[in-house]
Design a protein around this motif. Structure first.
Motif, PDB file in Angstrom:
ATOM      1  N   ASP A  82       0.819  -1.259   0.078  1.00 23.51           N
ATOM      2  CA  ASP A  82      -0.123   0.228   0.181  1.00 23.51           C
ATOM      3  C   ASP A  82       0.934   1.298   0.185  1.00 23.51           C
ATOM      4  N   ARG A  83       1.923   1.289   0.861  1.00 16.91           N
ATOM      5  CA  ARG A  83       2.878   2.407   0.868  1.00 16.91           C
ATOM      6  C   ARG A  83       3.513   2.712  -0.528  1.00 16.91           C
ATOM      7  N   VAL A  84       3.766   1.569  -1.307  1.00 20.58           N
ATOM      8  CA  VAL A  84       4.196   1.771  -2.668  1.00 20.58           C
ATOM      9  C   VAL A  84       3.249   2.290  -3.744  1.00 20.58           C
ATOM     10  N   LEU A  85       2.041   1.909  -3.514  1.00 19.35           N
ATOM     11  CA  LEU A  85       1.094   2.355  -4.508  1.00 19.35           C
ATOM     12  C   LEU A  85       0.610   3.760  -4.119  1.00 19.35           C
ATOM     13  N   HIS A  86       0.631   4.048  -2.897  1.00 17.26           N
ATOM     14  CA  HIS A  86       0.307   5.344  -2.343  1.00 17.26           C
ATOM     15  C   HIS A  86       1.533   6.600  -3.051  1.00 17.26           C
ATOM     16  N   ALA A  87       2.582   6.015  -2.985  1.00 20.28           N
ATOM     17  CA  ALA A  87       3.710   6.877  -3.523  1.00 20.28           C
ATOM     18  C   ALA A  87       3.480   7.118  -5.006  1.00 20.28           C
ATOM     19  N   TYR A  88       3.392   5.966  -5.709  1.00 21.76           N
ATOM     20  CA  TYR A  88       2.884   6.244  -7.215  1.00 21.76           C
ATOM     21  C   TYR A  88       1.622   7.052  -7.395  1.00 21.76           C
TER      22      TYR A  88
END
Length: 311
Positions: A82-88
């Motif tokens: 989720d953290r990676v997806l939010h960063a993108y």
């Protein structure tokens, strides 16, 4: 009738041709020797580290010590993080908004500077100053502006909405980063648009004026179609640059509050160099590199197709 005989060919000009060929050959070799050091440095300092990064992206390396080969596990984990997806999501939101704003503002300023106004040359130099300043230094100045100055002014005016810093608001902090990024990046786009506007013949504007065309009609029918190639360059370069946003976030919010303004570049830096996720974040970097390349190619292709319609 007697046939005329051609003068006997001598070898006097052959050495000259040989000498010319030898000079050309030596010149070509000289060019190769001039390019070779730059190529070697580029390979050692850019290509080789990229290849090493791709290799380590298939490992669980923390950045030091022993590691094991994990195959595609890092890449699979990225799509459920989720953290990676939010960063993108944040990075693309920031990049799209900033790209649109910087091109609109830069084109408007360039058209104003291209018109017959006083101190035009001086203003061009003034508008280019933000581009040569260090982003981190300017970022800390803008951080003070949004954290201290604007809330103080809002309190004195009785405005409760902006009496506290927007840098601490998860929903508004990204706006401050956009303001800094657009202010700093507009200078380069202004220079490119100025170069494009100077290629438009003034005779076209004079003919349009005789036909009764207004300012908007001149812009849509003459100016914009004539500088479309410069518009393509600015859009592609601006989007690529904003997708790689890092210094702006570090200087303004550090990725906070929480992870609200954490871009992909900041996430890779924090996780890879501070969180012991070196291999995992290298996989993230490889994916992000591919995304940027694909996005730039698609954008370039779409804008090129639009060139025919505009023209």
């Amino acid at each position: 009738m007697t046939a005329t005989t051609a003068p006997a060919r001598t070898g006097a000009d052959r050495p000259q041709r040989v000498r010319r060929g030898g000079i050309a050959s030596r010149t070509a070799r000289a060019f190769y020797w001039m390019v070779l050091p730059a190529f070697a440095l580029f390979f050692l300092l850019h290509t080789l580290p990229v290849l090493q990064g791709v290799y380590y992206s298939f490992t669980d390396s923390p950045g030091y010590g022993p590691y094991e080969f994990v195959g595609l596990a890092n890449y699979v984990a990225l799509f459920s993080d989720d953290r990676v997806l939010h960063a993108y999501l944040f990075t693309f939101q920031f990049a799209i908004v900033s790209t649109i704003l910087v091109n609109v503002i830069a084109l408007a300023v360039a058209m104003a500077l291209n018109s017959r106004i006083k101190f035009r040359t001086t203003l061009r130099a003034v508008y280019f100053v933000p581009y040569v300043l260090a982003i981190l230094v300017v970022g800390y100045v803008f951080q003070y502006l949004f954290a201290i100055s604007i809330p103080a002014i809002a309190q004195s005016l009785g405005n409760e909405r902006f009496s506290t810093s927007i840098l601490g608001d998860e929903n508004l902090a990204w706006i401050a980063i956009v303001v800094l990024a657009v202010w700093q990046a507009a200078a380069f786009n202004i220079v490119l648009y100025l170069a494009g506007l100077q290629t438009v013949p003034h005779e076209l504007y004079e003919a349009a004026s005789l036909d009764g065309a207004g300012s908007w009609r001149k812009f849509t029918s003459i100016t914009f179609p004539m500088i479309w190639s410069f518009f393509i360059i600015n859009m592609v370069l601006a989007l690529k640059g904003f997708l790689q946003v890092f210094d702006h976030v570090i200087a303004m919010t550090g990725g906070g509050p929480g992870t609200a303004t954490e871009s992909v570049g900041v996430l890779i830096y924090k996780g890879g160099f501070q969180g012991g996720e070196f291999g995992y974040q290298l996989a993230n970097a490889v994916v992000f590199m591919v995304v940027i390349i694909v996005f730039a190619l698609v954008q370039f292709r779409v804008l090129q197709r639009g060139e025919g319609n505009v023209a």
